[in-house]
Design an enzyme around this catalytic site. Sequence first.
Site, PDB file in Angstrom:
ATOM      1  N   HIS A  85     -10.108  16.814 -40.527  1.00  0.00           N
ATOM      2  CA  HIS A  85      -9.217  17.115 -41.647  1.00  0.00           C
ATOM      3  C   HIS A  85      -8.542  15.827 -42.132  1.00  0.00           C
ATOM      4  O   HIS A  85      -8.564  14.803 -41.451  1.00  0.00           O
ATOM      5  CB  HIS A  85      -8.194  18.176 -41.236  1.00  0.00           C
ATOM      6  CG  HIS A  85      -8.788  19.553 -41.137  1.00  0.00           C
ATOM      7  ND1 HIS A  85      -8.326  20.615 -41.864  1.00  0.00           N
ATOM      8  CD2 HIS A  85      -9.823  20.038 -40.391  1.00  0.00           C
ATOM      9  CE1 HIS A  85      -9.046  21.703 -41.571  1.00  0.00           C
ATOM     10  NE2 HIS A  85      -9.965  21.383 -40.680  1.00  0.00           N
ATOM     11  N   HIS A 101     -10.098  19.600 -45.467  1.00  0.00           N
ATOM     12  CA  HIS A 101     -11.159  18.793 -44.847  1.00  0.00           C
ATOM     13  C   HIS A 101     -11.157  17.380 -45.429  1.00  0.00           C
ATOM     14  O   HIS A 101     -10.894  17.194 -46.621  1.00  0.00           O
ATOM     15  CB  HIS A 101     -12.529  19.433 -45.099  1.00  0.00           C
ATOM     16  CG  HIS A 101     -12.708  20.723 -44.364  1.00  0.00           C
ATOM     17  ND1 HIS A 101     -13.895  21.410 -44.323  1.00  0.00           N
ATOM     18  CD2 HIS A 101     -11.837  21.433 -43.602  1.00  0.00           C
ATOM     19  CE1 HIS A 101     -13.747  22.495 -43.582  1.00  0.00           C
ATOM     20  NE2 HIS A 101     -12.507  22.536 -43.144  1.00  0.00           N
ATOM     21  N   HIS A 109     -17.337  22.276 -49.723  1.00  0.00           N
ATOM     22  CA  HIS A 109     -17.553  22.451 -48.285  1.00  0.00           C
ATOM     23  C   HIS A 109     -18.958  22.969 -47.947  1.00  0.00           C
ATOM     24  O   HIS A 109     -19.468  23.871 -48.604  1.00  0.00           O
ATOM     25  CB  HIS A 109     -16.541  23.439 -47.683  1.00  0.00           C
ATOM     26  CG  HIS A 109     -16.854  23.749 -46.252  1.00  0.00           C
ATOM     27  ND1 HIS A 109     -16.534  22.893 -45.228  1.00  0.00           N
ATOM     28  CD2 HIS A 109     -17.548  24.765 -45.684  1.00  0.00           C
ATOM     29  CE1 HIS A 109     -16.991  23.386 -44.088  1.00  0.00           C
ATOM     30  NE2 HIS A 109     -17.610  24.524 -44.340  1.00  0.00           N
ATOM     31  N   ASP A 121     -17.071  17.420 -42.523  1.00  0.00           N
ATOM     32  CA  ASP A 121     -17.783  18.581 -41.977  1.00  0.00           C
ATOM     33  C   ASP A 121     -18.604  18.183 -40.752  1.00  0.00           C
ATOM     34  O   ASP A 121     -19.244  17.124 -40.741  1.00  0.00           O
ATOM     35  CB  ASP A 121     -18.718  19.184 -43.042  1.00  0.00           C
ATOM     36  CG  ASP A 121     -17.942  19.867 -44.161  1.00  0.00           C
ATOM     37  OD1 ASP A 121     -16.702  19.943 -44.061  1.00  0.00           O
ATOM     38  OD2 ASP A 121     -18.585  20.314 -45.132  1.00  0.00           O
ATOM     39  N   HIS A 163     -11.544  25.565 -34.964  1.00  0.00           N
ATOM     40  CA  HIS A 163     -11.133  26.845 -35.540  1.00  0.00           C
ATOM     41  C   HIS A 163     -11.512  28.012 -34.641  1.00  0.00           C
ATOM     42  O   HIS A 163     -12.356  27.880 -33.756  1.00  0.00           O
ATOM     43  CB  HIS A 163     -11.790  27.043 -36.904  1.00  0.00           C
ATOM     44  CG  HIS A 163     -11.298  26.091 -37.951  1.00  0.00           C
ATOM     45  ND1 HIS A 163     -10.409  26.451 -38.929  1.00  0.00           N
ATOM     46  CD2 HIS A 163     -11.565  24.772 -38.152  1.00  0.00           C
ATOM     47  CE1 HIS A 163     -10.158  25.395 -39.702  1.00  0.00           C
ATOM     48  NE2 HIS A 163     -10.846  24.369 -39.251  1.00  0.00           N
ATOM     49  N   ARG A 180      -6.729  27.691 -37.321  1.00  0.00           N
ATOM     50  CA  ARG A 180      -6.906  26.429 -36.605  1.00  0.00           C
ATOM     51  C   ARG A 180      -6.301  26.603 -35.207  1.00  0.00           C
ATOM     52  O   ARG A 180      -5.136  26.962 -35.086  1.00  0.00           O
ATOM     53  CB  ARG A 180      -6.186  25.303 -37.370  1.00  0.00           C
ATOM     54  CG  ARG A 180      -6.645  25.244 -38.827  1.00  0.00           C
ATOM     55  CD  ARG A 180      -5.820  24.287 -39.683  1.00  0.00           C
ATOM     56  NE  ARG A 180      -6.336  24.326 -41.059  1.00  0.00           N
ATOM     57  CZ  ARG A 180      -5.991  23.479 -42.010  1.00  0.00           C
ATOM     58  NH1 ARG A 180      -5.115  22.510 -41.771  1.00  0.00           N
ATOM     59  NH2 ARG A 180      -6.517  23.586 -43.216  1.00  0.00           N
TER      60      ARG A 180
END
Length: 193
Positions: A85, A101, A109, A121, A163, A180
């Site tokens: 992030h 992100h 994404h 990612d 996550h 998260r």
Amino acid sequence: MKNTLLLLWLTSALALVGCSGDDNQTIDKKDEAVPTSSKSPINISLINREGEKTGEAELVETDKGVVIRVMAEGLEPGTKAIHIHETGKCTPPDFKSAGAHFNPFGKQHGFHNPKGYHAGDLPNIEVPQSGKIDVVLQTADVTLETGKPNSLLDADGSALVIHEKADDYKTDPAGNAGDRIVCGEIVKAGNES
Ligand SMILES: [Cu+2]
Ligand SMILES: [Zn+2]
């Protein structure tokens, strides 16, 4: 006078070469599978939603990009999303402080998104019944070199986030991966070990 100085300089230069040679050997012996690195690793702590330390991660710049080793325990078993992030701030319990992100190139994404993907990612990880993980991820989309647009060590750093659910690799902006649950701050100050 000049000759003495030159000799001194040569001696210290040789001493330096000797030292770094030893260091490289140690790294090679420790982990032969990981690509060789020219820089010292960054070690970070991972915390859970209660703010307790639940693991750690090591990031190393290599000739194949940044290699990230993630070690953690006490996780719920299952497939989990893990991303980098954009902000190096992990405030429990929701870790919203880490922002979106890491996305220096303005993409959407997901690896399966035609307009994707974010530089931050990463592929999903599997948490076994034991709740313990020790996984190695690799990404050539980011760097630890400062001054580059995709540097994880920009002014506000970045964060490694796990996550509760799997990343579907396509839903913008975060892969529909739910809350998260673990967060680690990737910041310059941590670059000492
Ligand atoms: Cu994430
Ligand atoms: Zn993303």
